[in-house]
Write an enzyme that holds these catalytic residues in place. Sequence first.
Site, mmCIF file in Angstrom:
data_model
loop_
_atom_site.group_PDB
_atom_site.id
_atom_site.type_symbol
_atom_site.label_atom_id
_atom_site.label_comp_id
_atom_site.label_asym_id
_atom_site.label_seq_id
_atom_site.Cartn_x
_atom_site.Cartn_y
_atom_site.Cartn_z
ATOM 1 N N LYS A 101 0.846 -1.194 0.000
ATOM 2 C CA LYS A 101 0.000 0.000 0.000
ATOM 3 C C LYS A 101 0.882 1.246 0.000
ATOM 4 O O LYS A 101 1.934 1.283 0.653
ATOM 5 C CB LYS A 101 -0.903 -0.025 1.234
ATOM 6 C CG LYS A 101 -1.899 1.124 1.325
ATOM 7 C CD LYS A 101 -2.755 0.975 2.587
ATOM 8 C CE LYS A 101 -3.783 2.086 2.728
ATOM 9 N NZ LYS A 101 -4.628 1.926 3.935
ATOM 10 N N SER A 176 -9.352 2.000 3.237
ATOM 11 C CA SER A 176 -8.525 2.761 2.325
ATOM 12 C C SER A 176 -7.553 1.914 1.514
ATOM 13 O O SER A 176 -6.938 2.394 0.561
ATOM 14 C CB SER A 176 -7.742 3.829 3.094
ATOM 15 O OG SER A 176 -6.866 3.240 4.057
ATOM 16 N N SER A 200 -9.791 -0.386 7.173
ATOM 17 C CA SER A 200 -9.111 -0.190 5.895
ATOM 18 C C SER A 200 -8.397 -1.410 5.349
ATOM 19 O O SER A 200 -7.996 -1.429 4.193
ATOM 20 C CB SER A 200 -8.122 0.981 6.006
ATOM 21 O OG SER A 200 -8.819 2.192 6.121
#
Length: 630
Positions: A101, A176, A200
């Site tokens: 990420k 996210s 997330s």
Amino acid sequence: MSAVLLFTALVLTAHGAEPAFDVIEKTIPELQEAMTAGRVTSRQLVELYLARIAAYDRQGPRLNAMVVLNPNASREADALDGERASRGSRGPLHGVPILIKDNFETTGMPTAAGSLALATYQSKTDAYQVEKLRAAGAVIIGKTNMHELAAGITSISSVAGQTRNPYDPLRNPGGSSGGTGAALAASFAAAGMGSDTCGSIRIPAANNNLVGLRGTRGLASGRGIVPLSTTQDIGGPLARTLGDLALMLDATVGPDPEDPSSAASAAHIPRSYVDALRPGGLKGARLGVLELYFGPEEDGSAVVRTAIDEMKKAGAEIVEVQVPGLEELLRDSSVIASEFKFDLAAFLAAREDAPVKSLDEILKQGLYDASMETTLTRRNAVEKRDSEEHRRALIKRDAIRSAVVAAMDEHRLAALLYPTLRRKPARIGDAQQGTTCQLSAASGLPALSVPAGFTEDGLPIGVEFLGRAWSEADLLTMAFGWEQESKLRRAPFSTPALVNGKAPTPVTFTAAAKNIAADFVYDAILSELRYTLRIDAAVGDLRLVALHRGKDDRAGPITARLLEGDTRRVAGTVMLGHQDREALAAGRLYVRYYTASAPLGSEPLRLTLPSLPGRPSTPSAGPGPSRRAP
């Protein structure tokens, strides 16, 4: 195998022989075994995953899951191949391509955290968990898109735009960590890393038919992760299987001398999380259904209730549970608004190369997506970190944890069960409703999201197992029992296996019946059926030509109106939904025309995909409604 996946496999056969090795849906042990046997190298794995990214990230379904690729990935893979040959393997992740990420600091690639303001920021060091992955021999193939500054759950950012869900590219992938979720569902790498402040990791796992763990607070170091809330953030893995998740945990958890919050983990890390993956893990497990998180009209709740019924059949003891006062305790328990502005500033201040130094600077220079304006402006207006609201929220954490553990003790529960999201993935541009993320985030207790099934329109739904502190191994045991029982992992329709390194081309076919003929082009990746119809002049008073979805041997409903009025030739495009894709693959779509003299319809014009070697005449339509494979 679902009809759509079977059809895809047969299309590949028609296009030519499959490659000697295909990475789609491969597990980490399968990749490792293939490298050990010499059937593939790490360098070749990198190239195969990059080919999938090239085919589907900016083309085809345009998932937009990737932010940047590692320019040194092939070179790093070559070095690991040489090391394997000369000294042997470092372990299960040796040579395996992994995604990160974009809020984890990485050497060799920028770390933007979804913000255009940080698009050029290049860290001189790796985040702690990235360090550990590299030490284990993983190849970081690239970095994934995320919701801007991790401050949302639909994965739209000013640095890369909107990530799409491979199970329906018109919907969001969760967030996210949505880029990691979409990329792993599409087999852009073997596994990946996300971060979880409130859902997330778990929400993208649910929305993309994956598994994802938010560990006990302190299980893994947060050093080098751009913060949203330092007391609520935690990094962790997402994967397609619990076996892969366990291997990623083995490589990334444990104490970091530079992160005091991770010190307590030293006493709680097992020899290997893989040891927890035992058959029959649900038998005798006493599980509490947290009624607070279920809604009678919500699609996610319905799918999860069906999954819980199946868990009971697999040997679990199911108890409905209420935690007294929990709803009130959870209200205003988040510290994100209180901490974000100040934690981000502290992170940026410690990095001399950071192009901006504050949230205020990002706002003043307009370096954010328009969808984030209200959220960022509101959080920038917070005057001090240590406010009364912040103090009360921190106090609530202990109360929430105590209340949950007390209820689990009272009912002798191994875990609580509830939907990861009560609603299915929202359409792009709409707000995502139905989150249950705050319970784990506020309590600090571990929560593991695993597939629960699919909605009627083919969208994945997740179920969450929440346990006591440091019970990650127990959660894995129970969830593995469910994974083996349900076998719910399915690849998305929009990113099938490549043919000679490219996405499969559309299939062309024709059909004819009395007084009507048609040419069709089916693009399985875009779920588009293009058609050209020809109606004989002998047909008078033409009113309607319609596409129907059959029900086995019975007539079925109209799913699209192909033309209306007295037109003899028409061309158009129909977007097929999940049920229509399954029906087409199973030979259950047909066309009828309607006239004044034939108001009940003409002889059906059945759509039959090309006869390919080995294709059965009536392929299976897959599992039942709430667990149907897309």
